[in-house]
Design a protein around this motif. Structure first.
Motif, PDB file in Angstrom:
ATOM      1  N   ASP A 408       0.830  -1.201   0.000  1.00  0.00           N
ATOM      2  CA  ASP A 408       0.000   0.000   0.000  1.00  0.00           C
ATOM      3  C   ASP A 408       0.868   1.255   0.000  1.00  0.00           C
ATOM      4  OD1 ASP A 408      -2.298  -1.508   0.040  1.00  0.00           O
ATOM      5  OD2 ASP A 408      -2.550  -1.392   2.206  1.00  0.00           O
ATOM      6  N   ARG A 409       1.938   1.215   0.776  1.00  0.00           N
ATOM      7  CA  ARG A 409       2.825   2.385   0.802  1.00  0.00           C
ATOM      8  C   ARG A 409       3.530   2.573  -0.544  1.00  0.00           C
ATOM      9  NH1 ARG A 409       2.638   0.981   6.286  1.00  0.00           N
ATOM     10  NH2 ARG A 409       3.995  -0.829   6.083  1.00  0.00           N
ATOM     11  N   LEU A 410       3.862   1.469  -1.217  1.00  0.00           N
ATOM     12  CA  LEU A 410       4.434   1.566  -2.553  1.00  0.00           C
ATOM     13  C   LEU A 410       3.444   2.223  -3.511  1.00  0.00           C
ATOM     14  CD1 LEU A 410       6.520   0.827  -4.783  1.00  0.00           C
ATOM     15  CD2 LEU A 410       5.385  -1.409  -4.935  1.00  0.00           C
ATOM     16  N   VAL A 411       2.190   1.847  -3.413  1.00  0.00           N
ATOM     17  CA  VAL A 411       1.157   2.430  -4.271  1.00  0.00           C
ATOM     18  C   VAL A 411       1.010   3.923  -3.996  1.00  0.00           C
ATOM     19  CG1 VAL A 411      -1.295   2.389  -4.840  1.00  0.00           C
ATOM     20  CG2 VAL A 411      -0.066   0.245  -4.489  1.00  0.00           C
ATOM     21  N   TYR A 412       0.998   4.293  -2.713  1.00  0.00           N
ATOM     22  CA  TYR A 412       0.873   5.710  -2.358  1.00  0.00           C
ATOM     23  C   TYR A 412       2.066   6.502  -2.874  1.00  0.00           C
ATOM     24  CZ  TYR A 412      -0.021   9.900   0.420  1.00  0.00           C
ATOM     25  OH  TYR A 412      -0.266  11.193   0.811  1.00  0.00           O
ATOM     26  N   GLU A 413       3.247   5.934  -2.773  1.00  0.00           N
ATOM     27  CA  GLU A 413       4.435   6.602  -3.319  1.00  0.00           C
ATOM     28  C   GLU A 413       4.305   6.785  -4.831  1.00  0.00           C
ATOM     29  OE1 GLU A 413       7.743   4.209  -2.189  1.00  0.00           O
ATOM     30  OE2 GLU A 413       7.501   4.599  -0.038  1.00  0.00           O
ATOM     31  N   THR A 414       3.758   5.785  -5.498  1.00  0.00           N
ATOM     32  CA  THR A 414       3.548   5.889  -6.946  1.00  0.00           C
ATOM     33  C   THR A 414       2.570   7.007  -7.267  1.00  0.00           C
ATOM     34  OG1 THR A 414       3.970   3.513  -7.209  1.00  0.00           O
ATOM     35  CG2 THR A 414       2.817   4.621  -9.001  1.00  0.00           C
ATOM     36  N   LEU A 415       1.481   7.084  -6.503  1.00  0.00           N
ATOM     37  CA  LEU A 415       0.474   8.124  -6.736  1.00  0.00           C
ATOM     38  C   LEU A 415       1.032   9.520  -6.552  1.00  0.00           C
ATOM     39  CD1 LEU A 415      -2.613   6.577  -4.911  1.00  0.00           C
ATOM     40  CD2 LEU A 415      -2.541   7.229  -7.325  1.00  0.00           C
ATOM     41  N   THR A 416       1.950   9.677  -5.626  1.00  0.00           N
ATOM     42  CA  THR A 416       2.449  11.010  -5.282  1.00  0.00           C
ATOM     43  C   THR A 416       3.831  11.300  -5.848  1.00  0.00           C
ATOM     44  OG1 THR A 416       3.246  10.132  -3.159  1.00  0.00           O
ATOM     45  CG2 THR A 416       1.052  11.120  -3.188  1.00  0.00           C
ATOM     46  N   ASP A 417       4.407  10.355  -6.609  1.00  0.00           N
ATOM     47  CA  ASP A 417       5.736  10.525  -7.189  1.00  0.00           C
ATOM     48  C   ASP A 417       5.658  11.458  -8.402  1.00  0.00           C
ATOM     49  OD1 ASP A 417       8.252  10.322  -8.350  1.00  0.00           O
ATOM     50  OD2 ASP A 417       8.383   8.149  -8.080  1.00  0.00           O
ATOM     51  N   GLU A 418       6.468  12.501  -8.408  1.00  0.00           N
ATOM     52  CA  GLU A 418       6.444  13.452  -9.512  1.00  0.00           C
ATOM     53  C   GLU A 418       6.899  12.832 -10.826  1.00  0.00           C
ATOM     54  OE1 GLU A 418       8.663  16.917  -8.483  1.00  0.00           O
ATOM     55  OE2 GLU A 418       7.266  17.555  -6.899  1.00  0.00           O
ATOM     56  N   ALA A 419       7.646  11.736 -10.773  1.00  0.00           N
ATOM     57  CA  ALA A 419       8.136  11.094 -11.991  1.00  0.00           C
ATOM     58  C   ALA A 419       7.048  10.287 -12.695  1.00  0.00           C
ATOM     59  CB  ALA A 419       9.313  10.180 -11.667  1.00  0.00           C
ATOM     60  N   THR A 420       5.985   9.947 -11.983  1.00  0.00           N
ATOM     61  CA  THR A 420       4.902   9.174 -12.572  1.00  0.00           C
ATOM     62  C   THR A 420       4.115  10.028 -13.552  1.00  0.00           C
ATOM     63  OG1 THR A 420       4.690   7.736 -10.639  1.00  0.00           O
ATOM     64  CG2 THR A 420       2.760   7.947 -12.063  1.00  0.00           C
ATOM     65  N   VAL A 421       3.909   9.510 -14.761  1.00  0.00           N
ATOM     66  CA  VAL A 421       3.037  10.160 -15.745  1.00  0.00           C
ATOM     67  C   VAL A 421       1.700   9.439 -15.669  1.00  0.00           C
ATOM     68  CG1 VAL A 421       2.711  10.774 -18.167  1.00  0.00           C
ATOM     69  CG2 VAL A 421       5.016  10.730 -17.189  1.00  0.00           C
ATOM     70  N   ALA A 422       0.819   9.958 -14.839  1.00  0.00           N
ATOM     71  CA  ALA A 422      -0.440   9.285 -14.554  1.00  0.00           C
ATOM     72  C   ALA A 422      -1.547   9.764 -15.474  1.00  0.00           C
ATOM     73  CB  ALA A 422      -0.837   9.520 -13.099  1.00  0.00           C
ATOM     74  N   ARG A 423      -2.387   8.831 -15.851  1.00  0.00           N
ATOM     75  CA  ARG A 423      -3.595   9.152 -16.598  1.00  0.00           C
ATOM     76  C   ARG A 423      -4.748   8.360 -15.991  1.00  0.00           C
ATOM     77  NH1 ARG A 423      -0.920  12.673 -18.137  1.00  0.00           N
ATOM     78  NH2 ARG A 423      -0.806  13.621 -20.227  1.00  0.00           N
ATOM     79  N   TYR A 424      -5.876   9.040 -15.850  1.00  0.00           N
ATOM     80  CA  TYR A 424      -7.058   8.421 -15.272  1.00  0.00           C
ATOM     81  C   TYR A 424      -7.650   7.424 -16.259  1.00  0.00           C
ATOM     82  CZ  TYR A 424     -11.041   8.135 -12.128  1.00  0.00           C
ATOM     83  OH  TYR A 424     -11.973   7.690 -11.234  1.00  0.00           O
ATOM     84  N   ASP A 425      -8.219   6.366 -15.721  1.00  0.00           N
ATOM     85  CA  ASP A 425      -8.862   5.318 -16.498  1.00  0.00           C
ATOM     86  C   ASP A 425      -9.779   5.921 -17.572  1.00  0.00           C
ATOM     87  OD1 ASP A 425     -11.010   3.386 -17.182  1.00  0.00           O
ATOM     88  OD2 ASP A 425     -10.022   2.110 -15.724  1.00  0.00           O
TER      89      ASP A 425
END
Length: 466
Positions: A408-425
């Motif tokens: 869970d902490r890994l997931v939270y880090e992914t969500l808040t990591d500036e390097a992640t290029v996130a796109r919503y489903d």
């Protein structure tokens, strides 16, 4: 005991002892006086297993004791128990009883109930596309009150607020959040076989070929059956691959229909996903052929990893909660997950999602509960109420130490990591008749024999013209 209007508790604490089940959660009230730290949310989390919230922020909504809020959601048992437990601090503070209704058919039934004039007070809406439909076509969802908007502005990034906004009006706060770009596997099985976690898409295909050539067990197990929402896990596969083959800009154009659903770049992405999903050498480990994917329940599809009848299962972080009781989720445990690789190691496209809190009535108790759900208080209380893990929020006021597991902490880090290029489903952002309609059914048709071009042409023809 239930608090009264004359002696409403100033603070309430949610506790869960180490290793305790959700059923053993203890709600304990602290002093019946203000603590002097004002009405701000956030509370304290001195240790994993307890979270203290401030009740005074709900005073402005008046005397709510004895009232009821009806919540309608897709979150059924066993996950539903933790959600209901996370509401208890609010009830302790205000006296508001939360009537929890959960159904796997909620996505299909909610518009029916709205149009029949029988909406719930609050619905946890899984697709912003459905939220948009309920706002534009049914004029049913009420704009979020100022208190909710203030919580979202404080606790979430602007992108998350935008997903709950329709035509410039803010309607719905984020609820929880998911990262979908994961592949589950057995670390010990990989180690024993000499397999390494792939870091690029080509390495992923090469690993799949290597496993398939061994001849004993097919590499992938997949299932997309989910009642009225059958097909949705397949849309996640497609979206992840669009991000990897076409890139985030094309992805945005696709879900906004600035390019057609059957654009050649999207056709290429489906065919790339098909290198795994429609390859009889790769699927469906221990479950059948390619067509069995359409009838295999999504929540149990990965269990073959545990009995060595499957090697890999692509699923979101919330699949952690689907593993049978006693399964150890750890880097050296029974199961763990690696990032679904992109074409190069320099890229980090990540598919995210999460539901939103839509209100259909504006009674004070409903607005107070909306405010609670948008707060850091609820995010931390929910983390504490989920001792088995499998839950995360994008709420920046969430203390990751309150999360139950390293994963869970890994997931939270992914969500808040500036390097992640996130796109919503994307399916959640598309109009609901496509995103949770023909896209879902198109996945089933594709897995049971129709060609990529046939399926994409059919979906394109259902896109609303206005």
């Amino acid at each position: 005991m239930t608090p009264t209007s004359s002696a409403r508790r100033r603070r309430t604490m949610l506790k869960a002892g180490a290793g305790a089940s959700v059923a053993a959660l203890l709600l304990a009230a602290c002093a019946d006086t203000d603590s002097g730290d004002g009405g701000g949310g956030g509370g304290q989390a001195a240790e994993r297993g307890s979270y203290e919230i401030d009740c005074s922020k709900y005073d402005e909504f008046g005397d709510l004791d004895g009232t009821t809020v009806h919540v309608y959601t897709t979150i059924v048992e066993p996950e539903g128990t933790a959600h209901q437990a996370s509401y208890e601090p609010f009830t302790e503070c205000t006296g508001v009883q939360i009537e929890y209704e959960a159904s796997r058919e909620q996505e299909a039934q909610l518009p029916v109930r709205v149009r029949a004039g029988n909406p719930p007070d609050i619905a946890i809406v899984n697709q912003p596309g459905l939220l948009e439909t309920l706002v534009r076509q049914d004029d049913a969802v009420l704009p979020a009150p100022a208190q909710v908007e203030a919580e979202v502005d404080e606790n979430f990034s602007a992108e998350w607020k935008e997903y709950g906004t329709v035509d410039g009006t803010f309607y719905a706060a984020p609820y929880d959040a998911n990262v979908k770009s994961f592949v589950w596997y057995s670390p010990s099985a990989f180690s024993d076989a000499g397999y390494e976690v792939p870091e690029t898409w080509d390495e992923l295909i090469s690993l799949s070929e290597q496993i398939a050539s061994a001849g004993d067990v097919k590499p992938w197990c997949v299932g997309v059956e989910s009642g009225a929402a059958t097909g949705w896990p397949g849309t996640d596969w497609i979206e992840d691959v669009v991000l990897r083959t076409a890139g985030p800009d094309v992805y945005d154009q696709w879900y906004q229909h600035e390019i057609p659903f059957n654009d050649p770049q999207i056709v290429e992405a489906w065919d790339t996903a098909g290198e795994i999903l429609k390859n009889e050498d790769f699927v469906n480990a221990g479950l059948g052929g390619v067509d069995s994917i359409a009838t295999t329940a999504w929540d149990g599809a990965g269990y073959g990893i545990l009995d060595n009848t499957c090697w890999m299962h692509r699923a979101a972080n919330f699949y952690q909660a689907q593993w049978p009781e006693g399964t150890e989720v750890a880097e050296d445990g029974d199961v763990w997950a690696f990032y679904l690789p992109a074409e190069t190691t320099d890229e980090r496209p990540t598919l995210v999602a999460g539901p939103f809190i839509a209100a259909f009535t504006d009674r004070p108790e409903v607005q107070a509960f909306q405010t609670y759900l948008a707060s850091a208080d609820w995010a931390n209380a929910k983390a504490v109420a989920t001792p088995e893990g499998g839950w995360v929020s994008a709420n920046q006021g969430l203390d990751p130490e309150n999360l139950a597991t390293d994963f869970d902490r890994l997931v939270y880090e992914t969500l808040t990591d500036e390097a992640t290029v996130a796109r919503y489903d994307a399916s959640d952002l598309m109009p609901s008749q496509v995103g949770s309609g023909t896209f879902f059914t198109g996945i089933v048709n594709w897995l049971t024999g129709q060609s990529t071009q046939q399926v994409l042409d059919q979906i394109e023809n259902t896109w609303p013209t206005s």
